[in-house]
Write an enzyme that holds these catalytic residues in place. Structure first.
Site, mmCIF file in Angstrom:
data_model
loop_
_atom_site.group_PDB
_atom_site.id
_atom_site.type_symbol
_atom_site.label_atom_id
_atom_site.label_comp_id
_atom_site.label_asym_id
_atom_site.label_seq_id
_atom_site.Cartn_x
_atom_site.Cartn_y
_atom_site.Cartn_z
ATOM 1 N N GLY A 129 16.226 -27.367 42.369
ATOM 2 C CA GLY A 129 17.550 -27.975 42.256
ATOM 3 C C GLY A 129 18.715 -27.001 42.168
ATOM 4 O O GLY A 129 19.852 -27.411 41.979
ATOM 5 N N MET A 150 19.820 -24.779 44.491
ATOM 6 C CA MET A 150 20.594 -24.537 45.714
ATOM 7 C C MET A 150 20.768 -25.845 46.484
ATOM 8 O O MET A 150 20.359 -26.886 46.032
ATOM 9 C CB MET A 150 19.886 -23.470 46.547
ATOM 10 C CG MET A 150 19.951 -22.111 45.886
ATOM 11 S SD MET A 150 18.995 -20.885 46.747
ATOM 12 C CE MET A 150 17.345 -21.460 46.563
ATOM 13 N N ARG A 183 3.863 -27.960 46.699
ATOM 14 C CA ARG A 183 3.959 -26.709 45.937
ATOM 15 C C ARG A 183 3.026 -26.815 44.737
ATOM 16 O O ARG A 183 2.565 -27.913 44.392
ATOM 17 C CB ARG A 183 5.389 -26.459 45.481
ATOM 18 C CG ARG A 183 5.932 -27.549 44.585
ATOM 19 C CD ARG A 183 7.364 -27.296 44.205
ATOM 20 N NE ARG A 183 7.945 -28.507 43.637
ATOM 21 C CZ ARG A 183 9.234 -28.725 43.487
ATOM 22 N NH1 ARG A 183 10.097 -27.842 43.874
ATOM 23 N NH2 ARG A 183 9.664 -29.845 42.953
ATOM 24 N N HIS A 202 11.156 -13.587 6.197
ATOM 25 C CA HIS A 202 10.254 -14.263 5.273
ATOM 26 C C HIS A 202 9.859 -15.644 5.792
ATOM 27 O O HIS A 202 8.680 -15.984 5.897
ATOM 28 C CB HIS A 202 10.951 -14.366 3.910
ATOM 29 C CG HIS A 202 10.160 -15.099 2.883
ATOM 30 N ND1 HIS A 202 10.364 -16.426 2.617
ATOM 31 C CD2 HIS A 202 9.149 -14.695 2.091
ATOM 32 C CE1 HIS A 202 9.509 -16.799 1.679
ATOM 33 N NE2 HIS A 202 8.760 -15.765 1.338
ATOM 34 N N SER A 234 -4.325 0.729 11.084
ATOM 35 C CA SER A 234 -3.839 -0.558 11.570
ATOM 36 C C SER A 234 -2.336 -0.415 11.801
ATOM 37 O O SER A 234 -1.593 -0.095 10.876
ATOM 38 C CB SER A 234 -4.140 -1.652 10.549
ATOM 39 O OG SER A 234 -3.643 -2.871 11.032
ATOM 40 N N CYS A 252 -1.653 -5.073 13.380
ATOM 41 C CA CYS A 252 -1.508 -6.284 12.569
ATOM 42 C C CYS A 252 -0.064 -6.732 12.449
ATOM 43 O O CYS A 252 0.241 -7.668 11.716
ATOM 44 C CB CYS A 252 -2.146 -6.107 11.198
ATOM 45 S SG CYS A 252 -1.324 -4.859 10.201
HETATM 46 C C1 PEP Z 1 4.069 -4.553 9.706
HETATM 47 O O1 PEP Z 1 4.950 -3.900 9.189
HETATM 48 O O2 PEP Z 1 3.904 -4.640 10.929
HETATM 49 C C2 PEP Z 1 3.127 -5.321 8.879
HETATM 50 C C3 PEP Z 1 2.105 -5.927 9.425
HETATM 51 O O3 PEP Z 1 3.403 -5.425 7.557
HETATM 52 P P1 PEP Z 1 4.520 -6.380 6.943
HETATM 53 O O4 PEP Z 1 4.991 -7.295 8.019
HETATM 54 O O5 PEP Z 1 3.877 -7.096 5.831
HETATM 55 O O6 PEP Z 1 5.553 -5.403 6.497
#
Ligand code: PEP
Ligand code: MG
Length: 881
Positions: free
Chosen positions: A104, A106, A344, A460, A768, A835
């Site tokens: 949509g 053109m 398509r 948070h 980690s 992590c």
């Molecule tokens: C990070 O800093 O990537 C971590 C996994 O720890 P946090 O988020 O708890 O600081």
């Protein structure tokens, strides 16, 4: 330049599906359909190359004009009609069609070739002059809009529509189709007058002038504002250009035996294998799009036009077999005869994507690897969460970050206590806060969803909501939260406590009112697809889980262990928060020990339960790492309450809080700095971990604890903390007369840790990567506040992505690569994972695979996303170093 024009018709085409860059995807597929014998009206394609040349030179070259004239002559022969002919006139459509579909965006013009002479012939031939003049007035309007730019802007009155309305009123009819041929002919005259007046140029009677004007206008529409904006958002290059197709018209508006519609070869919401779609009787395509008449479901076609219906079914099957994917097709039935105008790849929901891919493997149409590649990992979010039914339109109040996916409907509340109280009475509530703190935790648990005006993807609210699998929109900048008056304002609308809103955490939308939600159930196909992903991937997928409930859910989603248990999150609730605060503000060792003694049994209990849930899988438990401000009481009432429970004066408590307040808490007294200055904290936590491990092992659970030290910048910090932990472990094993195997390691989340990873690798058994802090400290961007201006950075292209959402491979990634290499060189047995929140972002997962990490760890609901992304990474790069 290659050949400028490609013809298709008479059962053969000059191009095919492989030529999308040159012919556009619509054109390439029209050619392909012609080649495989699907009924497509004949036509030709002018290439994207011609478009780019036209846009540069602002004129069509003589070579192109000659090629178009030759193709029109072929088209005349193929149809037995003449362009501009007074006997059997040929009419054509001119449509845009880029290589990447831009629905949509053109322009398109239908019925080209009509004028005062050909309209008479068309009416005579069709035995339906009404049809001829209706088509004619549509052409004048479309031509005015597209070629002369007369299209009304939103809010402006459209002169064509106004004139149509006046005609209906003058003739006392309600619907356009009740206007007589004479009424319509009159209308054509009025429309032409509008064009001449507004454009300062008469509507061209000469079909060739019409055609050249249309070709140039459609090419120009590549550069119109909305197309350019669409390309920017979808990262489509500006220099691709659009192709255009000129196709002999077929008519869905020739009477009750004609119609037009759209069909999918499978249900695009569920993936079920059935012809799905809708159509309108006696109508042209634009009527379907305009939504002025209600289309009928495709299934009713079988009773009305059985032959065309069966042919459509059969054609749909053939197209699917040929293209080996679900197709979205446009068709027209002209006097009972079926024509396909477009095919398509069909867009589909996450649930349909999974089902279609798995079914197609079972039908022998595609391989397992193709099935795995076809699904966008982010789409799996839709399979696991409720979503806003896309078919409705409700006013959008604001946009924020898509902090935690899913959707929720609820009544607005502005504090955690009210959330808990109203939810306790069974009311669905959405907690709206400027930003959240641990004090809000019980309200977040009680609420259906969370909305904040401030904070980023790792704020948070975002982290906690994702952990709980609860929908969250964070950092909605346009939201002014007025907690005192219990309302919020967003772009001129005021929403008061108790009013309904809907949050779409997958897209970051705040919607006014109660939207309809659809909740999918992951079917057996989803499990099957995940099994294929698991067989393919090399990366292990763990989860970030802080409570036994999260751990259990993550196991259901296939997590192979815990990559990060943030122990401080265990202290968000009720009396735990109180004990935590006691510990933080205690003036001396004695006070801290007292508070720690209260925390010890709670931690141990949680750990035992988590070990049970993760029987046989590793569990990485991180020592305390809170930036203290997350736990300090903020409001005076809380300070007074805390002082009472500790038996000190409010005055002293205020002072204690004041002393602990930091200008820069994220760079402050947190992480291993806490455990080094207050070794009793590390000792208590190590004791809880090893006692829990012994207890669970005693029950026959296979426990694999991994103790992780946060925010290490120097190897010496790590060495001292690990010595402490080892000492406690030995003590607990002696007391319990039981040993368990365990690993000791560290987060790599500060640039200095990455730069000295060779030294750290000698002491650690695993790394980690904490990419939240690593991003924060590498960029010098506050993860809590950057949401206020990062969207600007991304919108204006300073950064391609929000680095807290998608790992910055150039900078942060370079540090990771370096740390992996340095670490492995000094300690070949080092286990490595990630992590930070990036562990659940598909593009970041691919990066983790490429640099040779052993695992990624992400919030429970992202686990399936990471499993699929890891499988796709392995398909593309089966032997990363
Ligand atoms: C990070 O800093 O990537 C971590 C996994 O720890 P946090 O988020 O708890 O600081
Ligand atoms: Mg961190």
């Amino acid at each position: 330049m290659t050949q400028p024009v490609y013809f298709f018709g008479d059962g053969a085409a000059e191009g095919g599906a492989a030529m999308k860059p040159l012919l556009g995807s619509k054109g390439a597929n029209l050619a392909e359909m012609t080649n495989i014998g699907i009924p497509v009206p004949p036509g030709f394609i002018v290439t994207t190359q011609v478009c780019m040349r036209y846009l540069a030179e602002r004129r069509l070259s003589e070579e192109v004009r000659t090629a178009v004239r030759a193709a029109m002559a072929r088209l005349e022969r193929a149809t037995g009609r003449t362009f501009g002919g007074a006997e059997r006139p040929l009419l054509v459509s001119v449509r845009s069609g880029a290589a990447v579909s831009m629905p949509g965006m053109m322009d398109t013009i239908l019925n080209l070739g009509l004028n005062d002479t050909t309209a008479v012939a068309m009416g005579r031939q069709a035995g339906n002059p009404r049809f001829a003049y209706d088509s004619y007035r549509r052409l004048v309007q479309m031509y005015g809009d597209v070629v002369f730019g007369l299209k009304a802007q939103p809010g402006e009155q459209d002169p064509f529509e106004a004139s149509l309305e006046a005609a209906r009123q003058a003739h006392g009819v309600e619907r356009d189709i009740d206007l007589s041929p004479d009424d319509l002919r009159e209308l054509v005259g009025r429309f032409k007058a509008i064009v001449a007046r507004s454009a300062g140029h008469p509507f061209p009677e000469d079909p060739w002038e019409q055609l050249w004007g249309a070709i140039e206008a459609v090419f120009r529409s590549w550069q119109n504002k909305r197309a350019a904006e669409y390309r920017r958002v979808h990262r489509i290059a500006d220099d691709l250009g659009t192709a255009l197709s000129v196709v002999a018209m077929v008519y869905g508006n020739m009477g009750e035996d004609s119609g037009t519609g759209v069909a999918f070869t499978r249900d695009p919401s569920t993936g079920e294998r059935c012809l799905y779609g809708e159509y309108l009787v006696n109508a042209q395509g634009e009527d379907v799009v305009a939504g002025t008449r209600d289309p009928e479901p495709i299934a009713t076609m079988v009773g009305r036009w059985p032959d065309a219906f069966h042919e459509l079914e059969e054609t749909a099957q053939r197209l699917e077999q040929h293209f080996r994917d679900m197709q979205d097709i446009e068709f027209t039935v002209e006097r009972g005869r079926l024509y396909l105008l477009q095919t398509r790849t069909g867009k589909r929901t996450g649930m349909a994507a999974v089902r279609v891919a798995v079914d197609m493997v079972r039908e022998g149409l595609i391989s397992r690897s193709e099935a795995l590649r076809r699904i966008n990992p982010d789409q799996l979010d839709q399979v696991l969460h409720p979503m806003v039914d896309p078919s409705q339109t409700l006013p959008q109040l604001a946009r924020g970050l898509p902090a935690s996916p899913g959707a929720a409907v609820g009544m607005v509340v502005f504090d955690a206590d009210t959330a808990a109280a109203r939810a306790g009475r069974g009311e669905p509530v959405i907690l709206v806060r400027r930003e959240t703190s641990p004090d809000d935790f019980h309200g977040m648990v009680a609420a259906r969803a969370i909305l904040t005006a401030r904070g980023g993807m790792t704020s948070h609210a975002a982290v906690v909501a994702r952990g709980m699998g609860k929908c969250c929109v964070a950092g909605a900048k346009d939201l002014e939260v007025d907690e005192a008056s219990r309302c919020f304002r967003a772009n001129g609308t005021v929403v008061r406590e108790g009013e309904w809103i809907t949050l779409d955490g997958s897209a970051g939308r705040v919607i006014l009112g109660q939207a309809r939600l659809v909740t999918p159930t992951p079917g057996e196909e989803f499990q099957e697809l995940m099994r294929w992903a698991d067989e393919t991937r090399l990366l292990r997928v763990r989860t970030n889980a802080d409570t036994p409930q999260d751990a259990r859910r993550a196991r259901e989603f296939g997590a192979e262990g815990i990559g990060l248990c943030r122990t401080e999150h265990m202290f968000f609730e009720g009396d735990r928060l109180q004990a935590m605060r006691e510990m933080i503000v205690a003036p001396d060792l004695e006070g801290r020990r007292r508070a720690l003694l209260k925390l010890l049994p709670m931690q141990r209990r949680d750990f035992v339960e988590i070990f049970r849930v993760m029987d046989g899988f590793p569990v990485t438990i991180r020592l305390l790492d809170p930036p203290l401000h997350e736990f300090l009481p903020r409001e005076d009432g809380e300070i007074v309450e805390l002082s009472k429970s500790l038996g000190v004066t409010a005055e002293r408590m205020r002072l204690a809080v004041d002393v602990l307040t930091e200008e820069n808490p994220m760079l402050g007294h947190r992480g291993c700095r806490l455990g080094l200055t207050y070794p009793e904290i590390t000792e208590m936590q190590a004791q809880a971990i090893f006692e829990a491990a012994c207890e669970a092992a005693g029950e026959g659970v296979t426990v694999i604890p991994e103790v992780m030290v946060p925010l290490v910048a120097d190897v010496e910090e790590l060495r001292r903390q690990l010595d402490l932990v080892r000492g406690v472990a030995e003590r607990v094993f002696a007391e319990r007369k039981r040993r368990v195997e365990y690993l000791l390691g560290t987060m790599i989340e500060l640039p200095r840790a990455a730069l000295t990873a060779d030294r750290i690798g000698k002491v650690a058994e695993f790394f980690s990567f904490g990419t939240n802090d690593l991003t924060q400290t590498t960029f010098g961007l506050s993860r809590d506040d950057a949401g206020r201006f990062l969207p600007f950075y991304v919108e204006t292209g300073i950064l391609a992505d929000d680095p807290f959402q998608t790992l910055d491979q150039e900078g942060v990634g370079k540090l990771i690569r370096m740390a992996v290499q340095l670490g492995r060189e000094s300690n070949p047995k080092l286990k490595m994972g990630i992590c930070g929140e990036h562990g659940g972002d598909p593009r970041s997962v691919v990066f983790c695979h490429t640099v040779g990490l052993n695992y990624v760890s992400c919030s429970p609901f992202r686990v399936p996303v990471a499993r699929l992304a890891a499988a796709q990474a392995a398909l593309d790069d089966p032997a990363p170093h």
